[in-house]
Every structure is written in structure tokens, then in C-alpha cells.
Design a protein around this motif. Sequence first.
Motif, PDB file in Angstrom:
ATOM      1  N   ALA A  66       1.078  -1.295  -0.181  1.00 58.50           N
ATOM      2  CA  ALA A  66      -0.109   0.054  -0.155  1.00 58.50           C
ATOM      3  C   ALA A  66       0.803   1.140  -0.033  1.00 58.50           C
ATOM      4  N   ASP A  67       1.891   1.150   0.828  1.00 58.46           N
ATOM      5  CA  ASP A  67       2.866   2.418   0.896  1.00 58.46           C
ATOM      6  C   ASP A  67       3.295   2.570  -0.551  1.00 58.46           C
ATOM      7  N   GLU A  68       3.844   1.736  -1.138  1.00 57.04           N
ATOM      8  CA  GLU A  68       4.359   1.501  -2.488  1.00 57.04           C
ATOM      9  C   GLU A  68       3.325   2.191  -3.568  1.00 57.04           C
ATOM     10  N   LEU A  69       2.213   1.895  -3.358  1.00 54.95           N
ATOM     11  CA  LEU A  69       0.916   2.166  -4.420  1.00 54.95           C
ATOM     12  C   LEU A  69       0.921   3.911  -3.954  1.00 54.95           C
ATOM     13  N   VAL A  70       1.107   4.291  -2.868  1.00 56.99           N
ATOM     14  CA  VAL A  70       0.889   5.686  -2.705  1.00 56.99           C
ATOM     15  C   VAL A  70       2.017   6.485  -3.348  1.00 56.99           C
ATOM     16  N   ASP A  71       3.129   5.833  -3.200  1.00 54.42           N
ATOM     17  CA  ASP A  71       4.285   6.381  -3.892  1.00 54.42           C
ATOM     18  C   ASP A  71       4.052   6.635  -5.243  1.00 54.42           C
ATOM     19  N   VAL A  72       3.464   5.691  -5.980  1.00 57.13           N
ATOM     20  CA  VAL A  72       3.196   5.686  -7.492  1.00 57.13           C
ATOM     21  C   VAL A  72       1.868   6.764  -7.853  1.00 57.13           C
ATOM     22  N   MET A  73       1.135   7.035  -6.742  1.00 51.71           N
ATOM     23  CA  MET A  73       0.173   8.082  -6.823  1.00 51.71           C
ATOM     24  C   MET A  73       0.941   9.384  -6.886  1.00 51.71           C
ATOM     25  N   VAL A  74       1.561   9.754  -5.949  1.00 50.31           N
ATOM     26  CA  VAL A  74       2.320  10.922  -5.814  1.00 50.31           C
ATOM     27  C   VAL A  74       3.179  11.240  -6.928  1.00 50.31           C
ATOM     28  N   THR A  75       3.818  10.228  -7.357  1.00 46.68           N
ATOM     29  CA  THR A  75       5.000  10.262  -8.449  1.00 46.68           C
ATOM     30  C   THR A  75       3.995  10.716  -9.590  1.00 46.68           C
ATOM     31  N   ALA A  76       2.908   9.906  -9.977  1.00 46.03           N
ATOM     32  CA  ALA A  76       2.195  10.357 -10.915  1.00 46.03           C
ATOM     33  C   ALA A  76       1.616  11.804 -10.801  1.00 46.03           C
ATOM     34  N   ALA A  77       1.180  12.328  -9.685  1.00 39.60           N
ATOM     35  CA  ALA A  77       0.633  13.695  -9.729  1.00 39.60           C
ATOM     36  C   ALA A  77       1.863  14.730  -9.820  1.00 39.60           C
ATOM     37  N   VAL A  78       2.984  14.282  -9.212  1.00 40.73           N
ATOM     38  CA  VAL A  78       4.053  15.217  -9.484  1.00 40.73           C
ATOM     39  C   VAL A  78       4.267  15.424 -11.044  1.00 40.73           C
ATOM     40  N   ALA A  79       4.334  14.162 -11.709  1.00 36.01           N
ATOM     41  CA  ALA A  79       4.665  14.290 -13.057  1.00 36.01           C
ATOM     42  C   ALA A  79       3.377  15.038 -13.857  1.00 36.01           C
ATOM     43  N   LEU A  80       2.227  14.860 -13.411  1.00 35.69           N
ATOM     44  CA  LEU A  80       1.060  15.506 -14.139  1.00 35.69           C
ATOM     45  C   LEU A  80       1.216  16.993 -14.197  1.00 35.69           C
ATOM     46  N   VAL A  81       1.614  17.572 -12.618  1.00 34.28           N
ATOM     47  CA  VAL A  81       1.695  19.027 -12.353  1.00 34.28           C
ATOM     48  C   VAL A  81       2.866  19.494 -13.377  1.00 34.28           C
ATOM     49  N   SER A  82       3.973  18.479 -13.302  1.00 37.42           N
ATOM     50  CA  SER A  82       4.981  18.995 -14.276  1.00 37.42           C
ATOM     51  C   SER A  82       4.848  19.395 -15.634  1.00 37.42           C
ATOM     52  N   LEU A  83       3.606  18.939 -16.062  1.00 36.49           N
ATOM     53  CA  LEU A  83       3.293  18.914 -17.497  1.00 36.49           C
ATOM     54  C   LEU A  83       2.640  20.367 -17.722  1.00 36.49           C
ATOM     55  N   ASP A  84       2.450  20.820 -16.790  1.00 36.59           N
ATOM     56  CA  ASP A  84       1.684  22.438 -16.576  1.00 36.59           C
ATOM     57  C   ASP A  84       0.217  22.289 -17.242  1.00 36.59           C
ATOM     58  N   VAL A  85      -0.439  21.142 -16.755  1.00 32.05           N
ATOM     59  CA  VAL A  85      -2.058  20.755 -16.884  1.00 32.05           C
ATOM     60  C   VAL A  85      -2.585  22.017 -16.473  1.00 32.05           C
ATOM     61  N   ASP A  86      -3.550  22.674 -16.956  1.00 32.62           N
ATOM     62  CA  ASP A  86      -4.185  23.715 -16.414  1.00 32.62           C
ATOM     63  C   ASP A  86      -4.857  23.454 -14.833  1.00 32.62           C
ATOM     64  N   ASP A  87      -5.505  22.367 -14.835  1.00 34.08           N
ATOM     65  CA  ASP A  87      -6.100  22.180 -13.679  1.00 34.08           C
ATOM     66  C   ASP A  87      -6.204  20.486 -13.474  1.00 34.08           C
TER      67      ASP A  87
END
Length: 141
Positions: A66-87
Motif C-alpha cells: 500500500a505504501d508503494e502504491l501511494v508513492d506511485v500516486m504521488v509520483t504520477a501527480a508530480v509528473a502531471l503537475v510538471s506537464l503544466d496541465v491547467d487544472d
Amino acid sequence: MINQSQWSTIRALVAWLDAENGRSEHEITLRLLKLAEEVGEVTQARIGMTGQNPRKGVTHTAGDVADELVDVMVTAAVALVSLDVDDPAALVAAKLGKIAARVGVQPEPPVKIAALDPRAVEQAVQRLVVQAANWPRGGVR
């Protein structure tokens, strides 16, 4: 899934990464590749949880997975925001809605948070303090 406060934290993490590493195309690619690393850690934890490798035996718990799955979620969110998605929050909500509709699941409506009565909050905190004082030493069993 990710609330506004958590999105703020994600944005702060992106700002920190940007300050440390910049945000070149190469850096964004590395942030996306980081997802593969994190997914590998989920796999490693799951294999370790099941004891699939007889040489190593059971090395992880469901909590580790579960802890590793949360790492995946956070890493994906960081990548998403890094792409300058509007919202990014709206993008995640829309995608989740499409997936839910595809399988016939009704998404939960957003919870509206009413203004909190400070006196009610204080009373709730006092009840928790009393409950905590009555807990057995060493935690709840």
C-alpha cells in the motif's frame, strides 16, 4: 482522491524539484520514468509479501505494498503537475468519471463542507481529549 490541500503539497513538491533540477524536457522525462521505478517497487513489495521468491521468503507486508502504491500516486501527480496541465484536479475527476461511467459505477457527489461552529469543534476536541486520557497505556488493543 487528492484533495485541494494535497494538490497544494504536490505543487510545492514540483516547485522544489524545479528549483533543484529545473524543468527541462529531459527533467520532465525523468519524472515520468520515475513512475516506472515506483511501479517496480510495488511489484517488489507484492512479490515479497507473497514469499514468491523461495530464496528470500516473505519480506514485505500488505502495508508495504500500500505504501508503494501511494508513492506511485504521488509520483504520477508530480509528473502531471510538471506537464503544466491547467487544472490537474479537474483532469483526474473527469478521467475517474469516464472510467466509472464505463463500468456503471455512480461516482459519489462532492461533499460540501459547511462552515464549522467553533463551539462544536471545541466540544468535539474536548471529547477526544477525555477519550484519549482513558485509553490504556501502550495504545488501543
